[in-house]
Structure formats: C-alpha cells, structure tokens
Motif scaffolding. Structure first.
Motif, short mmCIF file in Angstrom:
data_model
loop_
_atom_site.label_atom_id
_atom_site.label_comp_id
_atom_site.label_asym_id
_atom_site.label_seq_id
_atom_site.Cartn_x
_atom_site.Cartn_y
_atom_site.Cartn_z
N ARG A 61 72.08 28.24 16.50
CA ARG A 61 71.62 29.58 16.12
C ARG A 61 70.11 29.61 15.87
O ARG A 61 69.43 30.57 16.26
N VAL A 104 67.30 32.08 17.57
CA VAL A 104 66.35 32.88 16.77
C VAL A 104 64.92 32.60 17.21
O VAL A 104 64.12 33.53 17.42
N LEU A 156 72.55 39.75 16.55
CA LEU A 156 71.32 39.00 16.33
C LEU A 156 70.26 39.40 17.36
O LEU A 156 69.09 39.63 17.00
#
Length: 294
Positions: free
Chosen positions: A46, A50, A87
């Motif tokens: 993750r 990002v 996200l």
C-alpha cells in the motif's frame, strides 16, 4: 513509479497512468504465454501505491485514466478493489480505472459487488478470452470454459461495466480454424463487449506451447488459414462491435466498426485471400511482415 517485471498494457491505455497494483499473474499457466514466467504473483504494498500516486499527481495532475498494472488485478477481493479505488480517488477524484481481468477473477464477485466497483470508478476491463472453443481453452490450459466466459461477462453487463476482449487467432492449430471461429462467434453473439482485439498467436521459444510444437502435439496454422479464420469469425458476428486488428502478429491489419464497416472489411479480407490463391506461405509471411501497424 515502481514497476516489477514486465509492464503489459493494451494500446488504448497508452496515455493512462500506469499504476502497479499487482505483480505477475495468479494463473500463469497458459501454454502460449511467456509474460510473467519469471515474475511471481504478489500484491503491491500500500505504501508503494501511495508513493506512486503522489508522484503521478505531481507529474500529471489532470489525468482522467489510471491503468492498474498486473496480469489480473481484478482477482483481488471486492473489498480490496474498493479500498484501492478509493485510495486512487483521493488523488484523482474524477478518475476512471481500468485493468486486465481473467474470467475466473469474477467468480467470487456478485453483480452487486460489480456494481459497487463500477460506482468506485472501475470500468472498461480487458479480458483475454482468446477463444470460445472449449477444446482450445482446455489445450491451452486457460483455466475456464466457454460457458464460464458467457456467465461472468454477463455479470459485468448486468453491473454496467464496459469490457473489451482479446481473440488470439491460430490458437486452435492447423486445420481447426473454422471450428474455432464458429465456436468463438457463438460465444460472442451472446455478449456485448465494446471492442475486440484480434491478434494472432506467435509461438515463443520460452513457452509451453513451443514444447508442444517440438513434440508434435501442436501444429501451427498457416498464414492463409489464419486469414480464413479471421474472415469466418467476422462473418459470424451479430452484435455491434469495434474490431482492432492492429497487432504486428496479424497477417492482415485493420480497424473496423461493426456493422458499419462490415462490407468493406470482408471485401478486404476476401481480396487478400484471392491475392494469395496459391497459398504461398512465404509470400503471406512477407506480406504480413511488411504491413504498417496502424
């Protein structure tokens, strides 16, 4: 941006942000494919996603399309895909998200799940069905049947998710193109993909299919047979469809919208076959290699 192994994306995603979401392919067993042999499947961390989104936002703040890289990111659980999409939309609120999807990546997703994914911006999937012939699907170890293709793609349609498919000509081998074309058309006529990439199998030395060729278990279709197969498939199609026959592996090269361009496309293919009535394999191969990719 972080990338592991080969980065494979379809031509229509040329201007998209390529975001690594998964690495490799969960199946990695198709006998003709060599894309991910040396790339074990895993999910991208993750924090990596990002960091890549931050970099993408900095360099392309007005992007409208992200392509999730990997052999079949759609295999992720619905909750995981929703989390990924949310996200992404923190950085790109109006983004559309595309990706490859195997037929079996939809098994664990209900129509309600798919509708949720569409709401989160996931749309325009690319599915390598390759063939609608069960003999071919079994021989190539695709991992699903023709009826699986119909069932799962109809779920996408019920959910309103647009999708494109890939047809891989010559995959049935010598003498089997007519059967493959008819059976594939029978499957496609039950579905409504927006586009179909029409390409032709190229047997790579690193593939399992190459070993089949050496052992005599698979005999490649000739260039002439592949054109015949392409023509017959197109003649059998009933639903509106954009055909993208632009691959350099193709013995012919075209873009066509059905039904509007049907007559012109069929005429072009028939003319090509007439031009090579002696079935000169060398001439046809030279012809294909001299084509300009549109």
């Amino acid at each position: 941006m972080h990338y592991t192994g080969p980065v494979i994306r379809p031509p229509h995603e040329a201007n998209s942000i390529l975001l690594e979401v998964t690495v490799g392919c969960t199946h990695n067993g198709c006998r003709f494919c060599t894309f991910y042999h040396d790339t074990p499947y895993r999910i991208a961390p993750r924090n990596q996603i990002v960091n890549d989104l931050e970099e993408a936002k900095l360099n392309n703040p007005n992007a409208t399309r992200i392509y999730a890289v990997g052999g079949d990111p759609f295999t992720l659980r619905t909750a995981k895909l929703v989390d990924m999409a949310q996200l992404i939309r923190q950085y790109f609120p109006d983004i559309n998200i595309g990706m490859y999807a195997r037929v079996d990546s939809m098994y664990n997703k209900s129509v309600a799940d798919l509708k949720q994914l569409k709401k989160e911006g996931i749309n325009d999937l690319l599915i390598g069905i390759e063939s609608g012939d069960d003999n071919v699907l079994t021989q190539m170890e695709k991992g699903y049947t023709s009826q699986d293709i119909v069932r799962e793609c109809k779920k996408l349609e019920l959910a309103g998710i647009a999708y494109r498919v890939i047809f891989l000509g010559g995959l049935a081998g010598k003498g089997n193109g007519e059967r493959n074309a008819r059976n594939t058309a029978a499957i496609l006529n039950q579905l409504h993909p927006s586009h179909m990439y029409m390409t032709s199998v190229a047997v790579q030395p690193e593939s399992l299919l190459y070993q089949d060729v050496l052992a005599g278990r698979f005999v490649e279709a000739s260039e002439y047979e592949r054109i015949e197969e392409t023509l017959l498939l197109i003649q059998q199609l009933k639903n509106p469809l954009v055909l993208l026959g632009q691959s350099v592996a193709n013995p012919v090269n075209f873009i066509a919208r059905l039904p509007e361009d049907y007559e012109a496309l069929v005429s072009m293919l028939e003319k090509t076959l007439t031009q090579f009535t002696q079935r000169d394999e060398n001439a046809l191969r030279t012809y294909r290699e001299g084509l300009i990719n549109i």
